[in-house]
Design a protein around this motif. Structure first.
Motif, PDB file in Angstrom:
ATOM      1  N   SER A   1      50.610  33.813  67.153  1.00  0.00           N
ATOM      2  CA  SER A   1      49.172  34.036  67.059  1.00  0.00           C
ATOM      3  C   SER A   1      48.726  34.055  65.602  1.00  0.00           C
ATOM      4  CB  SER A   1      48.797  35.367  67.715  1.00  0.00           C
ATOM      5  OG  SER A   1      49.148  35.388  69.074  1.00  0.00           O
ATOM      6  N   ASP A   2      47.464  33.712  65.372  1.00  0.00           N
ATOM      7  CA  ASP A   2      46.897  33.850  64.036  1.00  0.00           C
ATOM      8  C   ASP A   2      46.924  35.320  63.634  1.00  0.00           C
ATOM      9  OD1 ASP A   2      46.440  31.167  64.039  1.00  0.00           O
ATOM     10  OD2 ASP A   2      44.269  31.310  64.302  1.00  0.00           O
ATOM     11  N   ALA A   3      46.841  35.567  62.345  1.00  0.00           N
ATOM     12  CA  ALA A   3      46.884  36.938  61.837  1.00  0.00           C
ATOM     13  C   ALA A   3      45.763  37.167  60.832  1.00  0.00           C
ATOM     14  CB  ALA A   3      48.238  37.226  61.194  1.00  0.00           C
ATOM     15  N   VAL A   4      45.466  38.434  60.626  1.00  0.00           N
ATOM     16  CA  VAL A   4      44.437  38.853  59.674  1.00  0.00           C
ATOM     17  C   VAL A   4      45.076  39.792  58.657  1.00  0.00           C
ATOM     18  CG1 VAL A   4      42.362  40.263  59.400  1.00  0.00           C
ATOM     19  CG2 VAL A   4      42.489  38.579  61.250  1.00  0.00           C
ATOM     20  N   CYS A   5      44.806  39.556  57.376  1.00  0.00           N
ATOM     21  CA  CYS A   5      45.283  40.425  56.298  1.00  0.00           C
ATOM     22  C   CYS A   5      44.077  41.067  55.617  1.00  0.00           C
ATOM     23  CB  CYS A   5      46.080  39.642  55.266  1.00  0.00           C
ATOM     24  SG  CYS A   5      47.610  38.938  55.893  1.00  0.00           S
ATOM     25  N   VAL A   6      44.251  42.318  55.189  1.00  0.00           N
ATOM     26  CA  VAL A   6      43.144  43.043  54.550  1.00  0.00           C
ATOM     27  C   VAL A   6      43.596  43.610  53.210  1.00  0.00           C
ATOM     28  CG1 VAL A   6      41.375  44.806  54.828  1.00  0.00           C
ATOM     29  CG2 VAL A   6      42.371  43.726  56.855  1.00  0.00           C
ATOM     30  N   LEU A   7      42.907  43.221  52.155  1.00  0.00           N
ATOM     31  CA  LEU A   7      43.112  43.817  50.845  1.00  0.00           C
ATOM     32  C   LEU A   7      42.150  44.991  50.741  1.00  0.00           C
ATOM     33  CD1 LEU A   7      43.627  42.054  47.472  1.00  0.00           C
ATOM     34  CD2 LEU A   7      42.078  43.992  47.643  1.00  0.00           C
ATOM     35  N   LEU A   8      42.683  46.208  50.812  1.00  0.00           N
ATOM     36  CA  LEU A   8      41.864  47.416  50.814  1.00  0.00           C
ATOM     37  C   LEU A   8      41.504  47.818  49.380  1.00  0.00           C
ATOM     38  CD1 LEU A   8      43.842  49.331  53.571  1.00  0.00           C
ATOM     39  CD2 LEU A   8      41.527  48.393  53.778  1.00  0.00           C
TER      40      LEU A   8
ATOM     41  N   VAL B   1      46.238  38.601  65.728  1.00  0.00           N
ATOM     42  CA  VAL B   1      45.026  38.615  66.546  1.00  0.00           C
ATOM     43  C   VAL B   1      45.426  38.553  68.014  1.00  0.00           C
ATOM     44  CG1 VAL B   1      42.842  37.468  67.052  1.00  0.00           C
ATOM     45  CG2 VAL B   1      43.766  37.420  64.709  1.00  0.00           C
ATOM     46  N   GLU B   2      45.068  39.581  68.757  1.00  0.00           N
ATOM     47  CA  GLU B   2      45.355  39.601  70.182  1.00  0.00           C
ATOM     48  C   GLU B   2      44.230  38.909  70.948  1.00  0.00           C
ATOM     49  OE1 GLU B   2      46.050  43.660  71.244  1.00  0.00           O
ATOM     50  OE2 GLU B   2      47.759  43.879  69.874  1.00  0.00           O
ATOM     51  N   GLU B   3      44.528  38.493  72.168  1.00  0.00           N
ATOM     52  CA  GLU B   3      43.563  37.730  72.957  1.00  0.00           C
ATOM     53  C   GLU B   3      42.260  38.505  73.122  1.00  0.00           C
ATOM     54  OE1 GLU B   3      43.269  35.405  77.272  1.00  0.00           O
ATOM     55  OE2 GLU B   3      45.120  36.410  76.683  1.00  0.00           O
ATOM     56  N   GLY B   4      41.159  37.833  72.800  1.00  0.00           N
ATOM     57  CA  GLY B   4      39.840  38.441  72.942  1.00  0.00           C
ATOM     58  C   GLY B   4      39.381  39.242  71.742  1.00  0.00           C
ATOM     59  N   GLU B   5      40.230  39.394  70.728  1.00  0.00           N
ATOM     60  CA  GLU B   5      39.874  40.162  69.534  1.00  0.00           C
ATOM     61  C   GLU B   5      39.196  39.294  68.488  1.00  0.00           C
ATOM     62  OE1 GLU B   5      42.417  43.968  68.238  1.00  0.00           O
ATOM     63  OE2 GLU B   5      43.539  42.115  68.206  1.00  0.00           O
ATOM     64  N   SER B   6      38.249  39.882  67.773  1.00  0.00           N
ATOM     65  CA  SER B   6      37.664  39.220  66.608  1.00  0.00           C
ATOM     66  C   SER B   6      38.473  39.600  65.376  1.00  0.00           C
ATOM     67  CB  SER B   6      36.205  39.657  66.423  1.00  0.00           C
ATOM     68  OG  SER B   6      36.152  41.032  66.062  1.00  0.00           O
ATOM     69  N   ASP B   7      38.302  38.836  64.308  1.00  0.00           N
ATOM     70  CA  ASP B   7      38.984  39.154  63.054  1.00  0.00           C
ATOM     71  C   ASP B   7      38.617  40.556  62.576  1.00  0.00           C
ATOM     72  OD1 ASP B   7      40.087  36.664  63.120  1.00  0.00           O
ATOM     73  OD2 ASP B   7      39.155  35.935  61.278  1.00  0.00           O
ATOM     74  N   GLU B   8      37.345  40.908  62.704  1.00  0.00           N
ATOM     75  CA  GLU B   8      36.895  42.218  62.235  1.00  0.00           C
ATOM     76  C   GLU B   8      37.566  43.342  63.021  1.00  0.00           C
ATOM     77  OE1 GLU B   8      32.814  44.902  61.943  1.00  0.00           O
ATOM     78  OE2 GLU B   8      32.682  42.722  61.706  1.00  0.00           O
ATOM     79  N   GLU B   9      37.713  43.160  64.316  1.00  0.00           N
ATOM     80  CA  GLU B   9      38.374  44.177  65.133  1.00  0.00           C
ATOM     81  C   GLU B   9      39.832  44.348  64.716  1.00  0.00           C
ATOM     82  OE1 GLU B   9      35.892  43.846  69.361  1.00  0.00           O
ATOM     83  OE2 GLU B   9      37.512  42.411  68.918  1.00  0.00           O
ATOM     84  N   VAL B  10      40.508  43.234  64.455  1.00  0.00           N
ATOM     85  CA  VAL B  10      41.902  43.294  64.012  1.00  0.00           C
ATOM     86  C   VAL B  10      41.996  44.012  62.663  1.00  0.00           C
ATOM     87  CG1 VAL B  10      43.954  41.962  63.391  1.00  0.00           C
ATOM     88  CG2 VAL B  10      42.480  41.164  65.232  1.00  0.00           C
ATOM     89  N   ALA B  11      41.130  43.641  61.738  1.00  0.00           N
ATOM     90  CA  ALA B  11      41.154  44.230  60.395  1.00  0.00           C
ATOM     91  C   ALA B  11      40.955  45.741  60.447  1.00  0.00           C
ATOM     92  CB  ALA B  11      40.082  43.585  59.530  1.00  0.00           C
TER      93      ALA B  11
END
Length: 206
Positions: free
Chosen positions: A53-60, A94-104
């Motif tokens: 699955s695609d992934a999301v990374c966050v620089l805090l 990213v899980e099914e049905g999730e937006s990038d923002e939700e994952v982050a």
């Protein structure tokens, strides 16, 4: 300069698509051909690819305190290194049905105990275009460093996560690029931040 690829999806013909293995990751075997730069078609070729699955990374980043929050965790795929504990950005698939923002937001809380205020898209990239089907999408996430418990170990026991936090100044974070940071998304995220920090602070602190 904006790059425009010579060809597009219509210039690739998939002749066969076979699933070789399906578990936490998936392995597929493709037989395909594609348009060559001389206008002809290539001979059919076979390629094995790992699919995830695609992934999301966050620089805090805390723009008021001028601090960045990084995480440290064990990675069994880098056992050849001096240490398989890597310094990373918060990240998750990213899980099914999730937006990038939700994952982050989910991963920032699970891995660092952080509630993200606002998110800003940075860029996306393919980690290993020769054999891995995945996109990583990078975001900058605003947070309040005063609310971070750096002494607490984070992560989900059910996912065997054991995560240590490192709260550093932005200059200290950027200086890590001079050393052996081995995680690709961390390197690229810090490089983006070094180039865009002033603009980011202006937008977030206006």
């Amino acid at each position: 300069m904006k790059f425009k690829p010579t060809y597009s999806q219509k210039d690739v013909e998939v002749l066969e698509d076979e699933c070789l293995y399906k578990g936490f990751f998936e392995m597929r075997k493709l037989t395909l051909r594609h348009k060559k730069f001389n206008g002809e078609w290539s001979h059919p070729m076979t390629r094995e690819m790992m699919v995830r699955s695609d992934a999301v990374c966050v620089l805090l980043f805390d723009p008021i305190a001028d601090k960045i929050l990084l995480i440290e965790q064990f990675r069994p795929t880098v056992m050849r290194s001096d240490s398989p504990w890597l310094l990373e950005l918060v990240a998750g698939m990213v899980e099914e049905g999730e937006s990038d923002e939700e994952v982050a937001r989910r991963e920032s809380f699970e891995e660092a105990g952080v509630v993200v205020k606002r998110l800003e898209y940075m860029f996306k990239f393919v980690p290993s275009p020769g054999g891995l089907v995945e996109y990583l999408r990078m975001y900058a996430g605003e947070f309040d460093s005063n609310l971070v418990d750096v002494d607490k170990i984070h992560g989900l026991d059910g996912e065997n996560e054991d995560i240590k936090l490192h709260l550093v100044t932005s200059d200290e974070a950027i200086s890590l690029l001079k050393h052996d940071v081995e995680n690709a998304s961390t390197i690229m995220g810090l490089q983006w931040f070094a180039l865009n920090k002033n603009d980011l602070v202006t937008r977030w602190c206006a």
